[in-house]
Design a protein around this motif. Structure first.
Motif, mmCIF file in Angstrom:
data_model
loop_
_atom_site.group_PDB
_atom_site.id
_atom_site.type_symbol
_atom_site.label_atom_id
_atom_site.label_comp_id
_atom_site.label_asym_id
_atom_site.label_seq_id
_atom_site.Cartn_x
_atom_site.Cartn_y
_atom_site.Cartn_z
ATOM 1 N N ILE A 205 -42.985 16.057 -4.256
ATOM 2 C CA ILE A 205 -42.363 15.916 -5.567
ATOM 3 C C ILE A 205 -42.373 17.253 -6.300
ATOM 4 O O ILE A 205 -41.383 17.643 -6.927
ATOM 5 C CB ILE A 205 -43.051 14.802 -6.387
ATOM 6 N N ALA A 206 -43.494 17.983 -6.200
ATOM 7 C CA ALA A 206 -43.555 19.314 -6.822
ATOM 8 C C ALA A 206 -42.531 20.257 -6.183
ATOM 9 O O ALA A 206 -41.830 20.998 -6.888
ATOM 10 C CB ALA A 206 -44.963 19.894 -6.693
ATOM 11 N N ALA A 207 -42.419 20.218 -4.857
ATOM 12 C CA ALA A 207 -41.436 21.065 -4.168
ATOM 13 C C ALA A 207 -40.019 20.681 -4.573
ATOM 14 O O ALA A 207 -39.172 21.555 -4.801
ATOM 15 C CB ALA A 207 -41.602 20.936 -2.653
ATOM 16 N N LEU A 208 -39.749 19.384 -4.693
ATOM 17 C CA LEU A 208 -38.428 18.926 -5.114
ATOM 18 C C LEU A 208 -38.109 19.421 -6.519
ATOM 19 O O LEU A 208 -37.001 19.894 -6.778
ATOM 20 C CB LEU A 208 -38.356 17.393 -5.057
ATOM 21 N N GLY A 209 -39.096 19.356 -7.413
ATOM 22 C CA GLY A 209 -38.894 19.867 -8.772
ATOM 23 C C GLY A 209 -38.595 21.355 -8.781
ATOM 24 O O GLY A 209 -37.703 21.818 -9.506
ATOM 25 N N LEU A 210 -39.327 22.123 -7.969
ATOM 26 C CA LEU A 210 -39.087 23.576 -7.898
ATOM 27 C C LEU A 210 -37.698 23.883 -7.335
ATOM 28 O O LEU A 210 -36.995 24.766 -7.838
ATOM 29 C CB LEU A 210 -40.152 24.237 -7.024
ATOM 30 N N ILE A 211 -37.315 23.158 -6.295
ATOM 31 C CA ILE A 211 -36.000 23.403 -5.686
ATOM 32 C C ILE A 211 -34.875 23.041 -6.648
ATOM 33 O O ILE A 211 -33.863 23.743 -6.731
ATOM 34 C CB ILE A 211 -35.864 22.628 -4.360
ATOM 35 N N MET A 212 -35.072 21.950 -7.398
ATOM 36 C CA MET A 212 -34.027 21.570 -8.352
ATOM 37 C C MET A 212 -33.977 22.546 -9.526
ATOM 38 O O MET A 212 -32.897 22.864 -10.018
ATOM 39 C CB MET A 212 -34.257 20.147 -8.847
ATOM 40 N N GLN B 229 -23.254 22.887 -2.476
ATOM 41 C CA GLN B 229 -23.382 21.762 -1.552
ATOM 42 C C GLN B 229 -24.562 21.925 -0.596
ATOM 43 O O GLN B 229 -25.204 20.943 -0.224
ATOM 44 C CB GLN B 229 -22.079 21.571 -0.783
ATOM 45 N N THR B 230 -24.863 23.149 -0.194
ATOM 46 C CA THR B 230 -26.021 23.386 0.670
ATOM 47 C C THR B 230 -27.298 23.042 -0.086
ATOM 48 O O THR B 230 -28.197 22.392 0.452
ATOM 49 C CB THR B 230 -26.053 24.851 1.153
ATOM 50 N N TRP B 231 -27.383 23.474 -1.311
ATOM 51 C CA TRP B 231 -28.540 23.156 -2.151
ATOM 52 C C TRP B 231 -28.683 21.645 -2.323
ATOM 53 O O TRP B 231 -29.785 21.103 -2.203
ATOM 54 C CB TRP B 231 -28.385 23.843 -3.513
ATOM 55 N N PHE B 232 -27.583 20.949 -2.571
ATOM 56 C CA PHE B 232 -27.635 19.503 -2.726
ATOM 57 C C PHE B 232 -28.118 18.833 -1.443
ATOM 58 O O PHE B 232 -28.900 17.877 -1.486
ATOM 59 C CB PHE B 232 -26.269 18.955 -3.128
ATOM 60 N N ALA B 233 -27.663 19.314 -0.301
ATOM 61 C CA ALA B 233 -28.101 18.741 0.977
ATOM 62 C C ALA B 233 -29.605 18.926 1.168
ATOM 63 O O ALA B 233 -30.294 18.007 1.628
ATOM 64 C CB ALA B 233 -27.328 19.385 2.134
ATOM 65 N N ILE B 234 -30.123 20.089 0.809
ATOM 66 C CA ILE B 234 -31.562 20.346 0.950
ATOM 67 C C ILE B 234 -32.352 19.467 -0.014
ATOM 68 O O ILE B 234 -33.360 18.861 0.371
ATOM 69 C CB ILE B 234 -31.858 21.847 0.741
ATOM 70 N N VAL B 235 -31.901 19.372 -1.249
ATOM 71 C CA VAL B 235 -32.568 18.506 -2.224
ATOM 72 C C VAL B 235 -32.561 17.064 -1.727
ATOM 73 O O VAL B 235 -33.580 16.356 -1.811
ATOM 74 C CB VAL B 235 -31.889 18.621 -3.614
ATOM 75 N N SER B 236 -31.454 16.635 -1.193
ATOM 76 C CA SER B 236 -31.337 15.265 -0.696
ATOM 77 C C SER B 236 -32.278 15.008 0.475
ATOM 78 O O SER B 236 -32.899 13.937 0.562
ATOM 79 C CB SER B 236 -29.901 14.969 -0.277
ATOM 80 N N MET B 237 -32.402 15.962 1.372
ATOM 81 C CA MET B 237 -33.298 15.784 2.515
ATOM 82 C C MET B 237 -34.757 15.681 2.066
ATOM 83 O O MET B 237 -35.508 14.842 2.562
ATOM 84 C CB MET B 237 -33.129 16.928 3.522
ATOM 85 N N VAL B 238 -35.170 16.540 1.145
ATOM 86 C CA VAL B 238 -36.540 16.460 0.623
ATOM 87 C C VAL B 238 -36.746 15.116 -0.063
ATOM 88 O O VAL B 238 -37.780 14.457 0.119
ATOM 89 C CB VAL B 238 -36.834 17.637 -0.341
#
Length: 170
Positions: free
Chosen positions: A144-151, A92-101
């Motif tokens: 977008i690149a950061a979002l891809g890396l985080i996902m 859930q923490t990861w999802f929250a960070i992905v959502s914020m980005v």
């Protein structure tokens, strides 16, 4: 001038409280009717990859980010999306960070990015909205690149919050 400032502050605060109150009522209705748990059950029973569901949720948040601010998006989507994320087994923490980005990408994306119009309002008049749109494109690409890396690698987003004490999302 002081009276005008005070009245503007009261209007903005009243609008913010109305949004928070409405979102709280929405969350309570979802909780009491069991809609959130029903949606989570529905999502887990779909014959698609959980990643497809996750990407769909992020697409919804990105589109919402084109039109409204992040806090409003969070107040609307958290009661719906977090039970689904929990049921699908994502952090859930990861999802929250992905959502914020993701929401940050939405608010700076043309043609309706809210932040772009705020920026136009504070820039000198010789800077056009087209110039602002062109200037923001590298930032969108990097995000977008950061979002891809985080996902692709959730550990990038969760290595710092993991040792910190936190309470889980509902």
């Amino acid at each position: 001038v002081t009276r005008k400032s005070l009245m503007s502050a009261v209007e903005v605060t009243g609008l913010a409280l109305l949004i928070v109150t409405s979102a709280t009522a929405f969350s309570q209705v979802l909780s009491l009717t069991g809609a959130a748990s029903g949606l989570a059950e529905f999502a887990t029973n779909l014959l698609v990859s959980p990643w497809i569901i996750l990407v769909s949720m992020q697409a919804v948040m990105l589109i919402m980010g084109l039109f409204i601010d992040e806090i409003s998006i969070m107040l609307i989507t958290i009661p719906i999306f977090f039970p689904v994320v929990k049921a699908l087994g994502f952090d859930q923490t990861w999802f929250a960070i992905v959502s914020m980005v993701n929401m940050e990408i939405g608010v700076i994306s043309p043609p309706f990015g809210l932040v772009l119009f705020v920026l136009k309002g504070v820039c000198p008049s010789d800077i056009s909205l087209t110039d602002i749109f062109r200037g923001v494109m590298p930032f969108i690409a990097v995000n977008i690149a950061a979002l891809g890396l985080i996902m692709a690698s959730p550990a990038l987003a969760t290595w710092l919050p993991s040792p910190l004490p936190h309470r889980p999302f509902p």
